[in-house]
Scaffold this motif. Structure first.
Motif, PDB file in Angstrom:
ATOM      1  N   ILE A 140      -5.389   9.983 123.733  1.00  0.00           N
ATOM      2  CA  ILE A 140      -6.244   9.364 122.727  1.00  0.00           C
ATOM      3  C   ILE A 140      -7.720   9.506 123.070  1.00  0.00           C
ATOM      4  O   ILE A 140      -8.537   9.901 122.225  1.00  0.00           O
ATOM      5  CB  ILE A 140      -5.867   7.878 122.555  1.00  0.00           C
ATOM      6  N   VAL A 141      -8.093   9.227 124.331  1.00  0.00           N
ATOM      7  CA  VAL A 141      -9.512   9.221 124.663  1.00  0.00           C
ATOM      8  C   VAL A 141     -10.125  10.614 124.713  1.00  0.00           C
ATOM      9  O   VAL A 141     -11.352  10.747 124.669  1.00  0.00           O
ATOM     10  CB  VAL A 141      -9.762   8.502 126.007  1.00  0.00           C
ATOM     11  N   VAL A 142      -9.296  11.676 124.780  1.00  0.00           N
ATOM     12  CA  VAL A 142      -9.854  13.025 124.820  1.00  0.00           C
ATOM     13  C   VAL A 142     -10.475  13.422 123.484  1.00  0.00           C
ATOM     14  O   VAL A 142     -11.280  14.357 123.408  1.00  0.00           O
ATOM     15  CB  VAL A 142      -8.761  14.037 125.235  1.00  0.00           C
ATOM     16  N   PHE A 143     -10.131  12.726 122.409  1.00  0.00           N
ATOM     17  CA  PHE A 143     -10.706  13.050 121.106  1.00  0.00           C
ATOM     18  C   PHE A 143     -12.230  12.941 121.124  1.00  0.00           C
ATOM     19  O   PHE A 143     -12.927  13.795 120.579  1.00  0.00           O
ATOM     20  CB  PHE A 143     -10.160  12.108 120.032  1.00  0.00           C
ATOM     21  N   THR A 144     -12.748  11.879 121.715  1.00  0.00           N
ATOM     22  CA  THR A 144     -14.168  11.574 121.545  1.00  0.00           C
ATOM     23  C   THR A 144     -15.122  12.613 122.118  1.00  0.00           C
ATOM     24  O   THR A 144     -16.099  12.968 121.450  1.00  0.00           O
ATOM     25  CB  THR A 144     -14.496  10.177 122.106  1.00  0.00           C
ATOM     26  N   PRO A 145     -14.907  13.139 123.350  1.00  0.00           N
ATOM     27  CA  PRO A 145     -15.898  14.103 123.834  1.00  0.00           C
ATOM     28  C   PRO A 145     -15.911  15.416 123.068  1.00  0.00           C
ATOM     29  O   PRO A 145     -16.916  16.129 123.096  1.00  0.00           O
ATOM     30  CB  PRO A 145     -15.487  14.330 125.303  1.00  0.00           C
ATOM     31  N   LEU A 146     -14.819  15.757 122.392  1.00  0.00           N
ATOM     32  CA  LEU A 146     -14.780  17.008 121.631  1.00  0.00           C
ATOM     33  C   LEU A 146     -15.151  16.812 120.165  1.00  0.00           C
ATOM     34  O   LEU A 146     -15.664  17.725 119.524  1.00  0.00           O
ATOM     35  CB  LEU A 146     -13.392  17.638 121.755  1.00  0.00           C
ATOM     36  N   ILE A 147     -14.897  15.612 119.649  1.00  0.00           N
ATOM     37  CA  ILE A 147     -15.305  15.326 118.274  1.00  0.00           C
ATOM     38  C   ILE A 147     -16.765  14.873 118.228  1.00  0.00           C
ATOM     39  O   ILE A 147     -17.442  15.018 117.209  1.00  0.00           O
ATOM     40  CB  ILE A 147     -14.377  14.256 117.663  1.00  0.00           C
ATOM     41  N   ALA A 148     -17.254  14.341 119.355  1.00  0.00           N
ATOM     42  CA  ALA A 148     -18.627  13.837 119.405  1.00  0.00           C
ATOM     43  C   ALA A 148     -19.668  14.851 118.930  1.00  0.00           C
ATOM     44  O   ALA A 148     -20.601  14.473 118.219  1.00  0.00           O
ATOM     45  CB  ALA A 148     -18.953  13.364 120.823  1.00  0.00           C
ATOM     46  N   PRO A 149     -19.571  16.148 119.313  1.00  0.00           N
ATOM     47  CA  PRO A 149     -20.577  17.091 118.813  1.00  0.00           C
ATOM     48  C   PRO A 149     -20.645  17.172 117.292  1.00  0.00           C
ATOM     49  O   PRO A 149     -21.735  17.312 116.719  1.00  0.00           O
ATOM     50  CB  PRO A 149     -20.140  18.425 119.429  1.00  0.00           C
ATOM     51  N   ALA A 150     -19.480  17.099 116.602  1.00  0.00           N
ATOM     52  CA  ALA A 150     -19.496  17.119 115.134  1.00  0.00           C
ATOM     53  C   ALA A 150     -20.218  15.890 114.599  1.00  0.00           C
ATOM     54  O   ALA A 150     -21.004  15.974 113.645  1.00  0.00           O
ATOM     55  CB  ALA A 150     -18.061  17.181 114.601  1.00  0.00           C
ATOM     56  N   LEU A 151     -19.952  14.739 115.221  1.00  0.00           N
ATOM     57  CA  LEU A 151     -20.638  13.510 114.819  1.00  0.00           C
ATOM     58  C   LEU A 151     -22.133  13.620 115.079  1.00  0.00           C
ATOM     59  O   LEU A 151     -22.961  13.259 114.232  1.00  0.00           O
ATOM     60  CB  LEU A 151     -20.041  12.324 115.589  1.00  0.00           C
ATOM     61  N   GLY A 152     -22.483  14.155 116.247  1.00  0.00           N
ATOM     62  CA  GLY A 152     -23.902  14.302 116.574  1.00  0.00           C
ATOM     63  C   GLY A 152     -24.625  15.255 115.646  1.00  0.00           C
ATOM     64  O   GLY A 152     -25.781  15.032 115.276  1.00  0.00           O
ATOM     65  N   PRO A 255      -6.263  20.465 120.859  1.00  0.00           N
ATOM     66  CA  PRO A 255      -4.799  20.458 120.818  1.00  0.00           C
ATOM     67  C   PRO A 255      -4.159  20.896 122.129  1.00  0.00           C
ATOM     68  O   PRO A 255      -3.054  20.450 122.452  1.00  0.00           O
ATOM     69  CB  PRO A 255      -4.486  21.449 119.683  1.00  0.00           C
ATOM     70  N   GLY A 256      -4.831  21.746 122.891  1.00  0.00           N
ATOM     71  CA  GLY A 256      -4.293  22.147 124.187  1.00  0.00           C
ATOM     72  C   GLY A 256      -4.181  20.964 125.126  1.00  0.00           C
ATOM     73  O   GLY A 256      -3.150  20.764 125.788  1.00  0.00           O
ATOM     74  N   TYR A 257      -5.228  20.170 125.196  1.00  0.00           N
ATOM     75  CA  TYR A 257      -5.202  18.981 126.062  1.00  0.00           C
ATOM     76  C   TYR A 257      -4.155  17.982 125.577  1.00  0.00           C
ATOM     77  O   TYR A 257      -3.419  17.396 126.382  1.00  0.00           O
ATOM     78  CB  TYR A 257      -6.580  18.329 126.096  1.00  0.00           C
ATOM     79  N   LEU A 258      -4.101  17.773 124.266  1.00  0.00           N
ATOM     80  CA  LEU A 258      -3.117  16.844 123.714  1.00  0.00           C
ATOM     81  C   LEU A 258      -1.695  17.293 124.025  1.00  0.00           C
ATOM     82  O   LEU A 258      -0.839  16.481 124.383  1.00  0.00           O
ATOM     83  CB  LEU A 258      -3.306  16.718 122.204  1.00  0.00           C
ATOM     84  N   ALA A 259      -1.443  18.612 123.897  1.00  0.00           N
ATOM     85  CA  ALA A 259      -0.110  19.131 124.191  1.00  0.00           C
ATOM     86  C   ALA A 259       0.236  18.921 125.661  1.00  0.00           C
ATOM     87  O   ALA A 259       1.373  18.543 126.001  1.00  0.00           O
ATOM     88  CB  ALA A 259      -0.032  20.617 123.829  1.00  0.00           C
ATOM     89  N   GLY A 260      -0.730  19.148 126.544  1.00  0.00           N
ATOM     90  CA  GLY A 260      -0.486  18.941 127.965  1.00  0.00           C
ATOM     91  C   GLY A 260      -0.190  17.493 128.291  1.00  0.00           C
ATOM     92  O   GLY A 260       0.753  17.183 129.042  1.00  0.00           O
ATOM     93  N   VAL A 311      -6.135  27.086 126.856  1.00  0.00           N
ATOM     94  CA  VAL A 311      -5.122  27.152 127.919  1.00  0.00           C
ATOM     95  C   VAL A 311      -5.538  26.276 129.095  1.00  0.00           C
ATOM     96  O   VAL A 311      -4.718  25.530 129.655  1.00  0.00           O
ATOM     97  CB  VAL A 311      -4.921  28.614 128.373  1.00  0.00           C
ATOM     98  N   TYR A 312      -6.814  26.337 129.478  1.00  0.00           N
ATOM     99  CA  TYR A 312      -7.309  25.511 130.589  1.00  0.00           C
ATOM    100  C   TYR A 312      -7.161  24.027 130.265  1.00  0.00           C
ATOM    101  O   TYR A 312      -6.746  23.230 131.112  1.00  0.00           O
ATOM    102  CB  TYR A 312      -8.777  25.848 130.867  1.00  0.00           C
ATOM    103  N   PHE A 313      -7.492  23.648 129.027  1.00  0.00           N
ATOM    104  CA  PHE A 313      -7.383  22.248 128.619  1.00  0.00           C
ATOM    105  C   PHE A 313      -5.923  21.784 128.648  1.00  0.00           C
ATOM    106  O   PHE A 313      -5.640  20.621 128.952  1.00  0.00           O
ATOM    107  CB  PHE A 313      -7.975  22.049 127.222  1.00  0.00           C
ATOM    108  N   ALA A 314      -4.987  22.668 128.288  1.00  0.00           N
ATOM    109  CA  ALA A 314      -3.567  22.307 128.345  1.00  0.00           C
ATOM    110  C   ALA A 314      -3.164  21.970 129.783  1.00  0.00           C
ATOM    111  O   ALA A 314      -2.449  20.989 130.032  1.00  0.00           O
ATOM    112  CB  ALA A 314      -2.706  23.446 127.799  1.00  0.00           C
ATOM    113  N   GLY A 315      -3.633  22.788 130.724  1.00  0.00           N
ATOM    114  CA  GLY A 315      -3.358  22.491 132.127  1.00  0.00           C
ATOM    115  C   GLY A 315      -3.989  21.181 132.562  1.00  0.00           C
ATOM    116  O   GLY A 315      -3.375  20.381 133.281  1.00  0.00           O
ATOM    117  N   ALA A 316      -5.223  20.945 132.118  1.00  0.00           N
ATOM    118  CA  ALA A 316      -5.892  19.690 132.460  1.00  0.00           C
ATOM    119  C   ALA A 316      -5.154  18.490 131.881  1.00  0.00           C
ATOM    120  O   ALA A 316      -5.080  17.433 132.511  1.00  0.00           O
ATOM    121  CB  ALA A 316      -7.336  19.721 131.949  1.00  0.00           C
TER     122      ALA A 316
END
Length: 397
Positions: A140-152, A255-260, A311-316
């Motif tokens: 859940i919390v991974v959404f904000t740092p990646l969506i934040a640029p669109a908001l900014g 989505p990679g991070y979420l899948a991981g 791919v890197y985010f999925a691993g993370a």
């Protein structure tokens, strides 16, 4: 705690953590505009992010033992007041030194969220339940740092870049009100469990398992932060993409991070944490090498940056909740200090790495790929140390 209580606490923790994550990346699409307005270079604006991360990390060493001693809620409220003050100062900044100062104060406040995102779940759960809870929070919390640029990007189009910081101030006030009215204390310290902060830090830092997984977390999160700091410059300054498009492209690795993280939660019931970590490490290495190969072949495009990042985010996503669980599991009565060390060292390390990255030439993605590969090598080394017979300790399934 009842299931309803879990989701109530989860909501508060997610919003509290979002204060820190939004602050870190909300201005990424307008870094070039900030540089022009303040008459500095884009690399100088990277220093704003780095200084924020350093104070964000340092402050957690203070909030951790205080929350073990006095409870979580009062410390959260104090941290949010500091964050609100820093956001206001950044909002009125017309010079780089003033912006750096405001960013530093912001980090000193939002550090409390970094501690609580790990500590509160340890207050509530252990074992496989803790692993699933950490995965849920991570998703859940991974959404904000990646969506934040669109908001900014949207805010800056209406109010210029300063509007991002005014938004953060208002968000901080709303979060303070939410914590005050809807967050119940999860840790009521008793005299027999209160420990001198120095003794508590000594206990936590003396555990080899904790230290190995902390280093894993530091280098993994550093890779994500390094991508956030570098990708914006590559896409805007090198590829000359519109800032609005860049803010949308930043979401693609999500989505990679979420899948991981989802996979980490699913595997927690039937597989050891070592197996989950191994899969995550393999994905970290694959994503890093894909970035390097793209740089060596001189093929630069948005997809040549974002597909390896996916791919890197999925691993993370696999490594982050799993290593967090393994580090916190043995420390139920020192969760505040343990969470402070985890969060503090992660963000101090990320800040220093980002500061170093601000000196790297960014003509293509090769420097980013090489840096990610070096970080992955460190993760592999820590995993091998953990698997060595002399260091092996039972881990939760």
């Amino acid at each position: 705690m009842k299931q309803q209580g879990f989701f109530q606490v989860l909501l508060v923790i997610v919003i509290l953590t979002a204060c820190g994550q939004l602050t870190n990346t909300i201005y990424v699409p307008v870094m070039s505009d900030m540089a022009k307005d303040l008459n500095v270079t884009s690399s100088n604006i990277q220093a704003v992010m780095a200084l924020y991360l350093i104070s964000y990390g340092f402050s957690q060493f203070i909030y951790g033992p205080l929350s073990d001693h006095y409870g979580r809620k009062p410390i959260i409220l104090i941290g949010l007041v500091i964050f609100i003050a820093g956001s206001a100062m950044s909002g009125i900044a017309h010079t780089l030194p003033l912006l750096l100062t405001g960013s530093f104060i912001q980090g000193m406040g939002t550090g409390v969220g970094g501690v609580m995102s790990r500590t509160v779940m340890r207050d509530m759960y252990s074992g496989a339940n803790l692993q699933r809870a950490n995965s849920f929070v991570s998703m859940i919390v991974v959404f904000t740092p990646l969506i934040a640029p669109a908001l900014g990007s949207w805010i800056s189009s209406e109010m210029l870049w300063n509007g991002c910081f005014w938004f953060l101030m208002i968000f901080g006030i709303a979060t303070w009100a939410l914590v005050f009215t809807h967050f119940n204390e999860t840790h009521k310290p008793t005299p027999e469990h209160r420990m001198n902060p120095i003794a508590s830090y000594r206990l936590v830092l003396g555990m080899g398992q904790f230290n190995r997984f902390t280093i894993m977390l530091v280098v993994t999160i550093s890779g994500i932060v390094l991508f956030e700091a570098s990708a914006g410059i590559l896409m805007v300054d090198v590829l000359h993409l519109p800032t609005g498009l860049v803010s949308l492209l930043f979401i693609l690795p999500l989505p990679g991070y979420l899948a991981g993280s989802w996979l980490a939660a699913r595997m927690a019931k039937k597989h050891s944490l070592e197996r989950i970590l191994l899969i995550g490490i393999l994905l970290l290495g694959l994503g890093s090498m894909m970035m390097v190969i793209g740089g060596i072949s001189h093929y630069l495009s948005s997809m040549a940056i974002l597909i390896p990042a996916f791919v890197y985010f999925a691993g993370a996503g696999l490594v982050f909740p799993t290593a967090t669980t393994a580090a916190l599991e043995p420390l139920p009565n020192n969760a505040g200090v343990a969470g402070a060390v985890l969060g503090g060292v992660q963000n101090l390390g990320s800040g220093l790495i980002t500061l170093a990255a601000s000196t790297m030439p960014m003509h293509n993605q090769l420097p980013l790929g090489v840096a990610l590969t070096m970080l992955t090598v460190i993760v592999v080394f820590m995993f091998c140390l953990h698997m060595a017979p002399s260091a092996k300790m039972p881990m939760a399934h």
